[in-house]
Write a protein that holds these residues in place. Structure first.
Motif, PDB file in Angstrom:
ATOM      1  N   ILE A 194     -13.067   9.672  -5.435  1.00  0.00           N
ATOM      2  CA  ILE A 194     -12.188  10.631  -4.784  1.00  0.00           C
ATOM      3  C   ILE A 194     -10.769  10.078  -4.877  1.00  0.00           C
ATOM      4  CG2 ILE A 194     -11.678  11.895  -2.666  1.00  0.00           C
ATOM      5  CD1 ILE A 194     -14.413  12.528  -3.870  1.00  0.00           C
ATOM      6  N   GLU A 195      -9.920  10.713  -5.654  1.00  0.00           N
ATOM      7  CA  GLU A 195      -8.562  10.225  -5.835  1.00  0.00           C
ATOM      8  C   GLU A 195      -7.768  10.339  -4.537  1.00  0.00           C
ATOM      9  OE1 GLU A 195      -7.585   8.705  -8.408  1.00  0.00           O
ATOM     10  OE2 GLU A 195      -9.172   9.208  -9.836  1.00  0.00           O
ATOM     11  N   GLY A 196      -6.895   9.367  -4.294  1.00  0.00           N
ATOM     12  CA  GLY A 196      -6.066   9.389  -3.097  1.00  0.00           C
ATOM     13  C   GLY A 196      -5.726   7.990  -2.635  1.00  0.00           C
ATOM     14  N   PRO A 197      -5.219   7.869  -1.432  1.00  0.00           N
ATOM     15  CA  PRO A 197      -4.854   6.545  -0.890  1.00  0.00           C
ATOM     16  C   PRO A 197      -6.069   5.631  -0.779  1.00  0.00           C
ATOM     17  CG  PRO A 197      -3.879   8.307   0.410  1.00  0.00           C
ATOM     18  CD  PRO A 197      -4.866   8.955  -0.517  1.00  0.00           C
ATOM     19  N   THR A 198      -5.810   4.344  -0.720  1.00  0.00           N
ATOM     20  CA  THR A 198      -6.875   3.345  -0.641  1.00  0.00           C
ATOM     21  C   THR A 198      -7.024   2.834   0.788  1.00  0.00           C
ATOM     22  OG1 THR A 198      -5.368   1.529  -1.146  1.00  0.00           O
ATOM     23  CG2 THR A 198      -6.404   2.654  -3.008  1.00  0.00           C
ATOM     24  N   TYR A 199      -8.126   2.142   1.041  1.00  0.00           N
ATOM     25  CA  TYR A 199      -8.371   1.601   2.382  1.00  0.00           C
ATOM     26  C   TYR A 199      -9.249   0.358   2.260  1.00  0.00           C
ATOM     27  CZ  TYR A 199     -10.251   1.146   7.122  1.00  0.00           C
ATOM     28  OH  TYR A 199     -10.627   0.661   8.350  1.00  0.00           O
ATOM     29  N   VAL A 200      -8.835  -0.707   2.941  1.00  0.00           N
ATOM     30  CA  VAL A 200      -9.634  -1.929   3.049  1.00  0.00           C
ATOM     31  C   VAL A 200      -9.889  -2.189   4.528  1.00  0.00           C
ATOM     32  CG1 VAL A 200      -9.750  -4.403   2.597  1.00  0.00           C
ATOM     33  CG2 VAL A 200      -8.677  -2.881   0.922  1.00  0.00           C
ATOM     34  N   ALA A 201     -11.144  -2.276   4.892  1.00  0.00           N
ATOM     35  CA  ALA A 201     -11.516  -2.443   6.296  1.00  0.00           C
ATOM     36  C   ALA A 201     -11.171  -3.843   6.785  1.00  0.00           C
ATOM     37  CB  ALA A 201     -13.004  -2.190   6.477  1.00  0.00           C
ATOM     38  N   PRO A 202     -10.777  -3.976   8.049  1.00  0.00           N
ATOM     39  CA  PRO A 202     -10.517  -5.314   8.600  1.00  0.00           C
ATOM     40  C   PRO A 202     -11.812  -6.109   8.729  1.00  0.00           C
ATOM     41  CG  PRO A 202     -10.446  -3.659  10.330  1.00  0.00           C
ATOM     42  CD  PRO A 202     -10.557  -2.905   9.039  1.00  0.00           C
ATOM     43  N   VAL A 203     -11.674  -7.420   8.643  1.00  0.00           N
ATOM     44  CA  VAL A 203     -12.823  -8.306   8.835  1.00  0.00           C
ATOM     45  C   VAL A 203     -13.128  -8.390  10.333  1.00  0.00           C
ATOM     46  CG1 VAL A 203     -13.715 -10.635   8.509  1.00  0.00           C
ATOM     47  CG2 VAL A 203     -12.198  -9.616   6.785  1.00  0.00           C
ATOM     48  N   VAL A 204     -14.420  -8.303  10.681  1.00  0.00           N
ATOM     49  CA  VAL A 204     -14.858  -8.308  12.076  1.00  0.00           C
ATOM     50  C   VAL A 204     -15.465  -9.669  12.411  1.00  0.00           C
ATOM     51  CG1 VAL A 204     -16.361  -7.219  13.780  1.00  0.00           C
ATOM     52  CG2 VAL A 204     -15.332  -5.831  11.957  1.00  0.00           C
ATOM     53  N   ASP A 205     -14.921 -10.342  13.407  1.00  0.00           N
ATOM     54  CA  ASP A 205     -15.468 -11.631  13.835  1.00  0.00           C
ATOM     55  C   ASP A 205     -16.722 -11.387  14.678  1.00  0.00           C
ATOM     56  OD1 ASP A 205     -16.060 -14.127  14.887  1.00  0.00           O
ATOM     57  OD2 ASP A 205     -13.982 -14.625  15.354  1.00  0.00           O
ATOM     58  N   VAL A 206     -17.865 -11.831  14.171  1.00  0.00           N
ATOM     59  CA  VAL A 206     -19.135 -11.629  14.881  1.00  0.00           C
ATOM     60  C   VAL A 206     -19.771 -12.950  15.314  1.00  0.00           C
ATOM     61  CG1 VAL A 206     -19.615  -9.414  13.757  1.00  0.00           C
ATOM     62  CG2 VAL A 206     -20.436 -11.545  12.695  1.00  0.00           C
TER      63      VAL A 206
END
Length: 262
Positions: A138-150
């Motif tokens: 799907i063309e469009g802006p990109t997104y990288v999820a934040p790392v979650v401290d578990v």
């Protein structure tokens, strides 16, 4: 373990890891048409007919699902198949062996948005979109999820599993022997039966409890920074780690970075 079955087939075909482009640590930047930043609200938006993350979680096992997410990582390409870690601001998805020709695989870099149509399944606790799903960029802006401290959830699997397939962190862990009676910090394969290029298994403790971590060789091969870093570990090292919270009969994190902190 399903991954081990796939590995056996892969090796029997005589294919070398060196031919797989997914293991390069340099394969990290998205090159989709629009590289502008995406807000969490925008990244969570779904196209018509696409499930929200909660709808996906609530869908019965073996039901057809249509999801959208952003590529966070990918495992080795082989015979028009590849395995993907996807995420949106609400959660993460593991897409096992979807239909991915080589030209599509090359475009699936970090941050790329994709639509996946397939069936939801479960393998030994790992919830995933099954083998044979279809993937569309799907063309469009990109997104990288934040790392979650578990780190503080390690001892509580009921809480830990809520972060399944997300990029997570484990901090201030102490490396302990990979097997009882040994001073080795890692094993090739879970039982020590492997050799250079196979998965690395190692143990680290927190608050008196010991947990097992894996460098998945299809995700990060023997030439990757994390593979080399684990081979340099010594019992007693204190480390911070990041990786994907894969599940196999319990938490089986696939580690992508290890840093010795003292």
């Amino acid at each position: 373990m399903k991954k081990k079955i796939w590995a056996a087939l892969f090796l029997s075909a005589g294919l070398a890891f060196a031919g797989c482009s997914s293991s390069s640590d340099a394969d990290k930047k998205a090159d989709t048409t629009d590289t502008s930043e995406t807000t969490a609200a925008d990244a969570a938006a779904k196209s018509e007919g696409v499930m929200t993350y909660q709808e996906y979680i609530d869908a019965p096992i073996d039901s057809e699902v249509v999801v959208e997410g952003y590529v966070q990582d990918k495992q080795s390409w082989w015979e028009d198949k590849a395995t993907l870690y996807l995420a949106d601001p609400d959660g993460a998805y593991f897409v096992y062996n979807p239909n991915v020709p080589q030209d599509l695989y090359d475009k699936l870099v970090e941050g790329t948005k994709v639509k996946v149509t397939g069936y939801k399944t479960e393998w030994s606790g790992e919830v995933e979109v099954a083998d044979g799903a279809d993937v569309e960029i799907i063309e469009g802006p990109t997104y990288v999820a934040p790392v979650v401290d578990v780190t503080d959830k390690l001892a509580n699997e009921d809480e830990l599993i809520k972060s399944q397939n997300q990029k997570v962190a484990f901090n201030e862990m102490e490396i302990v022997p990979a097997e009882e009676g040994s001073d080795a910090a890692y094993l090739y394969n879970y039982d020590g039966s492997g050799s250079e290029g196979d998965d690395l298994y190692f143990n680290a403790s927190k608050d008196g409890k010991t947990y097992t971590f894996t460098v998945e060789s299809y995700l990060r091969d023997k030439d990757s920074d994390v593979y080399k870093a684990v081979k340099d570990l010594k019992v007693g090292d204190k480390v911070n780690m990041e990786g994907y919270l894969y599940w196999y009969e319990g938490a089986n994190p696939h580690i992508t970075s290890v840093t010795v902190v003292e």
